[in-house]
Write an enzyme that holds these catalytic residues in place. Structure first.
Site, PDB file in Angstrom:
ATOM      1  CG  ASP A   9      35.384  47.850  45.806  1.00  0.00           C
ATOM      2  OD1 ASP A   9      34.836  47.575  44.716  1.00  0.00           O
ATOM      3  OD2 ASP A   9      36.410  47.255  46.209  1.00  0.00           O
ATOM      4  CG  HIS A 239      38.418  41.597  37.774  1.00  0.00           C
ATOM      5  ND1 HIS A 239      38.899  40.332  37.553  1.00  0.00           N
ATOM      6  CD2 HIS A 239      39.508  42.393  37.898  1.00  0.00           C
ATOM      7  CE1 HIS A 239      40.219  40.353  37.559  1.00  0.00           C
ATOM      8  NE2 HIS A 239      40.615  41.591  37.759  1.00  0.00           N
TER       9      HIS A 239
HETATM   10  O1  RIB Z   1      39.507  40.892  42.215  1.00  0.00           O
HETATM   11  C1  RIB Z   1      38.823  41.834  41.449  1.00  0.00           C
HETATM   12  C2  RIB Z   1      37.912  42.662  42.310  1.00  0.00           C
HETATM   13  O2  RIB Z   1      38.700  43.357  43.271  1.00  0.00           O
HETATM   14  C3  RIB Z   1      37.126  43.723  41.590  1.00  0.00           C
HETATM   15  O3  RIB Z   1      35.876  43.895  42.207  1.00  0.00           O
HETATM   16  C4  RIB Z   1      37.970  44.943  41.756  1.00  0.00           C
HETATM   17  O4  RIB Z   1      37.220  46.125  41.664  1.00  0.00           O
HETATM   18  C5  RIB Z   1      38.562  44.738  43.120  1.00  0.00           C
HETATM   19  O5  RIB Z   1      37.688  45.192  44.083  1.00  0.00           O
HETATM   20 CA    CA Z   2      35.065  46.197  42.734  1.00  0.00          CA
END
Ligand code: RIB
Ligand code: CA
Length: 307
Positions: A9, A239
């Site tokens: 995303d 992340h």
């Molecule tokens: O919590 C972190 C996640 O949430 C990652 O995938 C970031 O891109 C958001 O989608």
């Molecule tokens: Ca993400």
């Protein structure tokens, strides 16, 4: 080469991860599938196409689900990723178009055509994977592995005291994916908060890779500002990158084997839990990572051979 499909995303940290995947010699990205989350699914698809073009990569980009399986959609995270998903830094319009097939059919068809060879890397809400499981349950035996960024096991969430964003955005889908009988490796906030990309990291990225690295440097400013205000960090957590680094440098990570489940209602909705009664004990919760080596490997991959 490890063949992967990334379900994403984009999203600033998604962009960090996708650019790494495209640059890494051990990874072959065979398709991207998109999902709502940080932005709506149309913008996620446009952003994925733009990232492919930025990286001179011509692969199918398949548009995914518009909304979660059961809950009302949550607002998109524009306060974290900017209105355009890239910290309001613009890339040129994409020339290419999304694939004719949607994300679910793309996932199913590629996995079944390459038995035992495809790793699904999911770094957004898990709706597309859940829909693929429902339509073609046999994919559980055909994937090599499912590597996820999502959840929070032994620490609070980042959206509620219990829930991490990707699971919060579709807890029912996360439950389907985490209780299915396929091999899952999950990187929750427990491990993703062990890595910080600071401004020095992005300066090195930009000077070592004036095209892709400069874009990531500029997009990261908005994300770093968010982390500074919310967590008082001097930098940001990349992340989604952990799911990619796990594939290329597994020796940097430590994990625990467990059966998993997700709470799908009540105050703790979106919480990921260990659950011996519900799921299969063939899941790996990633607990620890060597932060220095991961950051070095990230920079090395993005700056090696770049002009
Ligand atoms: O919590 C972190 C996640 O949430 C990652 O995938 C970031 O891109 C958001 O989608
Ligand atoms: Ca993400």
């Amino acid at each position: 080469m490890k063949k992967i499909i990334i379900d994403t995303d984009p999203g600033i940290d998604d962009a960090f991860a996708l650019c790494y995947a495209f640059a890494h010699p051990q990874l072959e990205v065979v398709a991207l599938t998109t999902i709502f989350g940080n932005v709506n699914v149309d913008l996620a698809t446009t952003n994925a196409l733009k990232l492919c073009e930025l990286n001179n990569t011509d692969i199918p980009v398949a548009r995914g689900a518009v909304q979660p399986l059961s809950i009302e959609p949550n607002p998109h995270s524009t306060f974290v990723h900017g209105d355009n998903g890239f910290g309001n830094i613009e890339l040129p319009p994409a020339d290419s178009a999304p694939a004719d097939k949607d994300a679910t059919d793309t996932l199913i068809d590629i996995v079944l055509a390459n038995p035992g060879e495809i790793t699904l890397v999911a770094v957004g809400p898990l709706t597309n994977l859940a829909l693929a499981l429902k339509k073609a349950p046999e994919i559980v035996n055909a994937v090599e592995a499912v590597v996820i960024m999502g959840g929070a096991f032994d620490r609070p969430g980042n959206v509620t005291p219990h829930a991490e964003a990707n699971v919060w955005n579709d807890p029912h889908a996360a439950r389907e994916v985490l209780t299915a009988d396929w091999p899952v490796v999950i990187h929750g906030l427990d491990v993703t908060h062990q890595i910080i990309f600071d401004r020095d990291t992005f300066d090195s990225l930009s000077s070592g890779n004036p095209k892709v690295g400069k874009f990531l440097h500029d997009a990261a400013e908005f994300y770093i500002d968010f982390y500074q205000q919310r967590n008082n960090f001097a930098g940001c957590c990349p992340h989604d990158q952990l799911a990619l680094s796990y594939l290329t440098r597994p020796e940097l990570f430590e994990s625990e084997t467990a059966a998993l489940d997700v709470i799908t209602d009540g105050d703790e909705i979106g919480r990921t839990i260990r659950s011996p009664e519900k799921g299969m004990a063939n899941k790996q919760i990633v607990k620890k990572v060597d932060a220095t080596l991961l950051v070095n490997d990230y920079l090395d991959t993005l700056t090696r051979n770049s002009k």
